[in-house]
Design a protein around this motif. Structure first.
Motif, mmCIF file in Angstrom:
data_model
loop_
_atom_site.group_PDB
_atom_site.id
_atom_site.type_symbol
_atom_site.label_atom_id
_atom_site.label_comp_id
_atom_site.label_asym_id
_atom_site.label_seq_id
_atom_site.Cartn_x
_atom_site.Cartn_y
_atom_site.Cartn_z
ATOM 1 N N THR A 164 3.115 -0.286 -0.862
ATOM 2 C CA THR A 164 1.959 -0.361 0.029
ATOM 3 C C THR A 164 1.971 0.802 1.013
ATOM 4 O O THR A 164 0.913 1.299 1.405
ATOM 5 N N THR A 165 3.158 1.253 1.413
ATOM 6 C CA THR A 165 3.241 2.429 2.283
ATOM 7 C C THR A 165 2.971 3.694 1.489
ATOM 8 O O THR A 165 2.244 4.591 1.945
ATOM 9 N N PHE A 166 3.546 3.801 0.307
ATOM 10 C CA PHE A 166 3.274 4.953 -0.548
ATOM 11 C C PHE A 166 1.776 5.134 -0.772
ATOM 12 O O PHE A 166 1.284 6.269 -0.850
ATOM 13 N N SER A 167 1.044 4.040 -0.880
ATOM 14 C CA SER A 167 -0.381 4.143 -1.198
ATOM 15 C C SER A 167 -1.175 4.856 -0.121
ATOM 16 O O SER A 167 -2.290 5.318 -0.373
ATOM 17 N N LEU A 168 -0.611 4.976 1.076
ATOM 18 C CA LEU A 168 -1.298 5.686 2.156
ATOM 19 C C LEU A 168 -1.251 7.189 1.960
ATOM 20 O O LEU A 168 -2.090 7.915 2.502
ATOM 21 N N VAL A 169 -0.244 7.686 1.207
ATOM 22 C CA VAL A 169 -0.111 9.129 0.997
ATOM 23 C C VAL A 169 -0.135 9.518 -0.474
ATOM 24 O O VAL A 169 -0.458 10.650 -0.811
ATOM 25 N N ASP A 170 0.225 8.599 -1.357
ATOM 26 C CA ASP A 170 0.322 8.915 -2.786
ATOM 27 C C ASP A 170 0.062 7.660 -3.607
ATOM 28 O O ASP A 170 0.979 7.057 -4.168
ATOM 29 N N PRO A 171 -1.199 7.245 -3.699
ATOM 30 C CA PRO A 171 -1.494 5.997 -4.423
ATOM 31 C C PRO A 171 -1.089 6.030 -5.890
ATOM 32 O O PRO A 171 -0.744 4.994 -6.454
ATOM 33 N N GLU A 172 -1.103 7.196 -6.525
ATOM 34 C CA GLU A 172 -0.726 7.252 -7.940
ATOM 35 C C GLU A 172 0.732 6.852 -8.134
ATOM 36 O O GLU A 172 1.057 6.095 -9.048
ATOM 37 N N TRP A 221 0.278 -9.425 -4.335
ATOM 38 C CA TRP A 221 -0.175 -8.957 -3.016
ATOM 39 C C TRP A 221 -0.084 -7.439 -2.921
ATOM 40 O O TRP A 221 -1.021 -6.773 -2.452
ATOM 41 N N ALA A 222 1.051 -6.862 -3.359
ATOM 42 C CA ALA A 222 1.236 -5.423 -3.273
ATOM 43 C C ALA A 222 0.208 -4.683 -4.125
ATOM 44 O O ALA A 222 -0.345 -3.656 -3.696
ATOM 45 N N ALA A 223 -0.047 -5.178 -5.330
ATOM 46 C CA ALA A 223 -1.047 -4.543 -6.190
ATOM 47 C C ALA A 223 -2.417 -4.561 -5.514
ATOM 48 O O ALA A 223 -3.164 -3.571 -5.553
ATOM 49 N N TRP A 224 -2.745 -5.687 -4.877
ATOM 50 C CA TRP A 224 -4.025 -5.792 -4.180
ATOM 51 C C TRP A 224 -4.091 -4.835 -2.997
ATOM 52 O O TRP A 224 -5.099 -4.165 -2.779
ATOM 53 N N ARG A 225 -3.003 -4.729 -2.222
ATOM 54 C CA ARG A 225 -3.001 -3.831 -1.068
ATOM 55 C C ARG A 225 -3.125 -2.379 -1.511
ATOM 56 O O ARG A 225 -3.849 -1.590 -0.901
#
Length: 913
Positions: A464-472, A510-514
């Motif tokens: 979920t934190t990675f998705s803020l800078v590198d969603p892939e 939850w993580a996949a949704w976030r």
């Protein structure tokens, strides 16, 4: 259908994002399985010794089978380690640094730490390094290592940490080794000129009052892939290359080696050139075990030149390197006397092409990529964050990005052994049901020294934190654990390598949704294919939980370990004598949480495929059954909710039908609050089948629905295990400084138990705000009082959801509010600020995370270098446990991102499910 399309179009609208050069690199199209910019990165572990993968013992004692002393001389089977190491995607070739100060008994090739048998609170690293910067493509990376000029106190650290578990840990700062500043600050920077061209700059500053000796040995070596078959396969080779006026060269070539076998594509590196500035001595040996040293003179070495040769050559002055200057392991040996207050700078370049004047542009490339990193993070930071909060967020991202690691493990081959079979008992100790697990993935680790292996629920939070800078990368990691070479055929997600069959909380949905939502908010478009893939595999995982963990079929879950090592009076991963069963509030709460996010994912996908409405209905109904079971326990005369105390407790169900309620106020009783969801009527109308099913269920099954689903003003439906009255009563404990509320977040056990320990079966649990005094699951983690980021983060999101559900008029009066009424949203905001404040300087100029260490608090060369610890003291906020667990403690970056938005955007960003 037209309304549906308009609604989806409205959801996809987003403000145009500011774009940096790093964003452009992330968005580059490419051919093949991997982005070229991601081919090289910090994928090298900080510790490979003492782990499960290197353990071939008959008793499963991994820490004794391969020790820190062995690591110098013994070849690793499943991955390398090093200081500030980088490698290619499949770790064929590794670059890392080694140091010597002229006094240490060992060449410093890896970080030192204590084993669980040596540390009074389990394994614990005893070195200081700080991740200062990193970008998602690793176009720029920066790290600091603090290297003492005195002899490293190996023996003192071991001996003084033999004190009892009730005593604090004896840290490296406690030895006094840094007191008079006799140390080097070694700054290590990597900057990619192009995907295959990496500039390296090392700046070593003498902080001491006197000149000091310093040896720096940049290492380049091949991971040993050739020793595990009979006969041995062909080896790669490293030799000297061209020598210029200002540089020397090492040439690594794997064209003679056998290609990797268990990947679908042909993968090789060809020739690689490491250019290093003149003045160093080229040394060569082989990455082979020194068998005669480890196993006795009768054991034969496979090569006369072995892994520990550079240590013996530099420290012991042994002539043990290859005088013919070739091998599978190499280094360049530099030596300086660095003046007091002075520095030396070393420049290198690792590239795929021969280059004229290779070092000329190193500084230029490093400065350019650093500038681009600044631009990238200025695009990421929220507008209302202070300069200090932006620095904290950037350091959290840096630690997370540095904690990527290639996770090499073929469980079947590990169990069976290679050319030398392991003891038969080895095959029966752990992971015997996971022979299908086979990994060559780059994964996010909790901590590359203390926990250099993935952990399922840690990874979910980290994504979920990675998705803020590198969603892939976030999506790749979440899908990896659902890939058939990870997820068990029965649906279970592997927990961690110490026992893949352990149970971690089911937070993957939850993580996949976030991750999906974070990308959608940032770009205006969510990755529907990713969400759909996750759902299909999570259906198997959900079925496994229902069939395995709800053994009586009454929707009350046992769960076992569930990640919180020592939170209760017993080891929850062990079976009870006589067939007693622990029915867990957190296990059941987690399953309600799982249901709601599966429902939410199905509703999102139903916008594109109406068939998913039926699945959404299934998860809605299952949630209702779970909510009813927590209150009614399948018709029995006890329940997990205790009306007298106003709290959720675990219950030990005895074989004779009697039960024992564990009246212990802990995070276990707060987790049921997480199971809350708000369905706005306008969001339901485009899904008429699901809407109709919900209304039918509410009308026709009031015996089950109870207060687990209710309408608010006809505008929204609230689904929650805790109704508004129960939520208010639990909040009275949460927002009470004599109970859960710490100056730095919510404690994992109520402070009430400091004077009133819970006792059962001759064992007791009290409030322990610091390190654990009880060794359960190794003893290096403590859930009996400290503040933990993942559970606090979910609690904050829960408070926001309840605020949206119940409206601004809902408020409670608690001890912390001095009798005034406070809303859940205000509590969430204050809690977020307290957690961020662990790393922020307070009014006294102190960072709570540093504890009582003046060096860290006051010294200008220490005070801004933070460690994102595993957990934090329940009263002082001092960092405890694993020191580099930037993994889920990087959630501080999420908090800054979510709570430092402009006021007009903040509410919508936080309150969306």
């Amino acid at each position: 259908m037209g309304d549906r399309k308009q609604r989806i179009a409205r959801q996809r609208k987003a403000k145009p994002a500011r774009r940096s050069q790093e964003h452009r690199r992330l968005a580059e199209t490419y051919v093949g399985a991997e982005s070229p910019w991601r081919k090289w990165g910090p994928y090298v572990s900080d510790r490979s010794w003492g782990g499960v993968r290197e353990d071939y013992s008959a008793d499963g004692d991994a820490w004794r089978f391969c020790t820190h002393d062995h690591a110098r001389s013994k070849v690793y089977r499943w991955g390398e380690d090093g200081i500030a190491g980088i490698c290619d995607r499949y770790q064929l070739l590794v670059f890392a640094l080694a140091f010597w100060n002229g006094r240490d008994p060992f060449l410093k090739e890896r970080m030192f730490g204590l084993t669980p048998n040596e540390g009074n609170h389990g394994e614990d690293v005893k070195d200081y390094w700080f991740h200062l910067d990193n970008t998602p493509t690793h176009s720029y990376m920066r790290m600091l290592y603090k290297y003492s000029q005195r002899e490293f106190p190996y023996r003192q650290l071991i001996e003084l940490n033999r004190r009892g578990a009730s005593q604090p840990e004896f840290e490296l700062l406690d030895t006094g080794i840094f007191d008079d500043d006799c140390y080097f600050d070694v700054f290590i920077e990597y900057a990619k000129e192009s995907p295959e061209d990496i500039c390296i700059r090392i700046d070593a500053l003498n902080r001491g009052p006197d000149p000091a000796e310093l040896h720096i040995l940049p290492h380049l070596w091949f991971r040993n892939t050739w020793s595990w078959t009979f006969p041995r396969s062909a080896e790669p080779i490293i030799k000297p290359g061209d020598r210029g006026k200002e540089y020397v060269t090492l040439v690594a070539d794997d064209s003679t080696a056998k290609p990797l076998q268990n990947i679908q594509l042909q993968y090789a590196l060809g020739r690689r050139y490491l250019y290093a500035q003149s003045g160093g001595e080229l040394l060569f040996t082989d990455n082979e075990t020194n068998a005669s040293l480890l196993y006795g003179p009768s054991a034969l070495n496979c090569s006369p030149y072995v892994k520990d040769a550079f240590h013996r050559y530099v420290v012991n002055n042994e002539q043990c390197v290859n005088s013919e200057k070739s091998g599978t392991k190499s280094c360049v040996h530099y030596q300086w006397d660095v003046p007091a207050g002075g520095s030396v700078v070393l420049r290198l370049r690792l590239t795929e092409q021969e280059t004229a004047n290779p070092l000329r542009d190193v500084d230029k490339v490093v400065e350019q990529r650093k500038k681009e990193a600044d631009e990238f993070y200025e695009c990421i930071h929220p507008p209302n964050a202070t300069a200090e909060e932006k620095m904290i967020q950037r350091r959290a991202f840096a630690g997370l990005l540095w904690s990527k690691q290639i996770y090499l493990f073929d469980v079947n081959r590990w169990l069976e052994g290679d050319n030398t079979p392991p003891p038969e008992a080895h095959k029966r100790i752990r992971n015997i049901h996971w022979r299908h697990l086979n990994s060559m993935r780059v994964l996010t680790m909790p901590d590359k020294w203390e926990f250099p292996w993935f952990a399922a629920w840690d990874l979910a939070f980290q994504c979920t934190t990675f998705s803020l800078v590198d969603p892939e990368f976030a999506k790749e990691n979440l899908l990896a654990l659902l890939f058939e070479q990870f997820q068990h055929p029965n649906g279970q997600i592997p927990a961690c390598e110490w026992e893949f069959s352990d149970l971690n909380p089911p937070v993957h949905a939850w993580a996949a949704w976030r991750v999906y939502q974070n990308e959608k908010v940032a770009t205006g478009k969510g990755d529907r294919a990713f969400l759909e893939k996750c759902l299909h595999k999570l259906l198997m995982n959900f079925a496994w939980w229902v069939n395995r963990v709800d053994r009586t079929g009454n929707n009350v879950f046992e769960g076992g370990f569930l990640g919180m090592d020592n939170i209760t009076v017993i080891d929850r991963s062990e079976k009870f004598a006589g067939g007693a069963v622990l029915e867990q509030s957190d296990g059941t709460g987690w399953m309600g949480f799982f249901c709601l996010y599966m429902m939410r994912v199905c509703l999102e996908l139903a916008n594109f495929d109406r068939a998913y409405e039926l699945l959404a209905t299934k998860f809605f109904e299952h949630f209702i059954y779970i909510g009813a079971a927590m209150k009614k326990m399948g018709g029995r005369d006890y329940q997990l909710w205790d009306e007298q105390d106003g709290f959720f407790y675990d219950i030990l169900r005895l074989p004779d039908g009697n039960f024992k309620k564990f009246r212990l106020r802990s995070m276990v009783g707060l987790i049921p609050l997480y199971a809350v969801e708000v369905l706005n009527r306008e969001d339901l109308e485009p899904n008429p089948e699901f809407f109709g099913n919900v209304e039918w269920f509410i009308k026709n099954r009031p015996d089950l629905v109870g207060n687990a689903c209710y309408s608010v003003k006809g505008q929204r439906y609230v689904l929650s295990i805790a109704d508004s009255g129960q939520f208010a009563r639990v909040l009275e404990y949460v927002w009470n400084p004599d109970e859960f509320l710490s100056p730095h977040g919510v404690r994992s056990i109520s402070k009430y138990h400091e004077q009133h320990p819970f006792v059962f079966g001759g064992e007791s649990v009290g409030y322990e705000p610091g390190e654990s005094a009880v060794r359960i699951k190794g003893g290096n983690s403590n859930w009996r009082g400290p503040v933990w980021f993942p559970t606090n983060y979910l609690l904050i999101r829960t408070l926001v959801k309840f605020s949206h559900a119940l409206g601004p008029e809902f408020a409670v009066s608690t001890k912390a509010s001095d009798g005034a009424f406070v809303t859940p949203l205000a509590i969430a905001a204050e809690l977020a600020d307290r957690l961020i404040g662990i790393f922020r300087r307070n009014e006294s100029g102190q960072r709570p995370c540093f504890g009582n260490y003046p060096k860290s608090q006051e010294d200008p060369h220490w005070r801004d270098h933070m460690l994102f610890n595993e957990y934090f003291h329940g009263d002082t906020g001092a960092g405890l446990g694993a020191s580099h667990q930037t993994g889920w403690t990087s959630l501080v970056a999420n908090l800054i991102q979510e709570w430092r938005q402009p006021a007009n955007g903040r509410s919508s960003n936080r309150c969306k499910p």
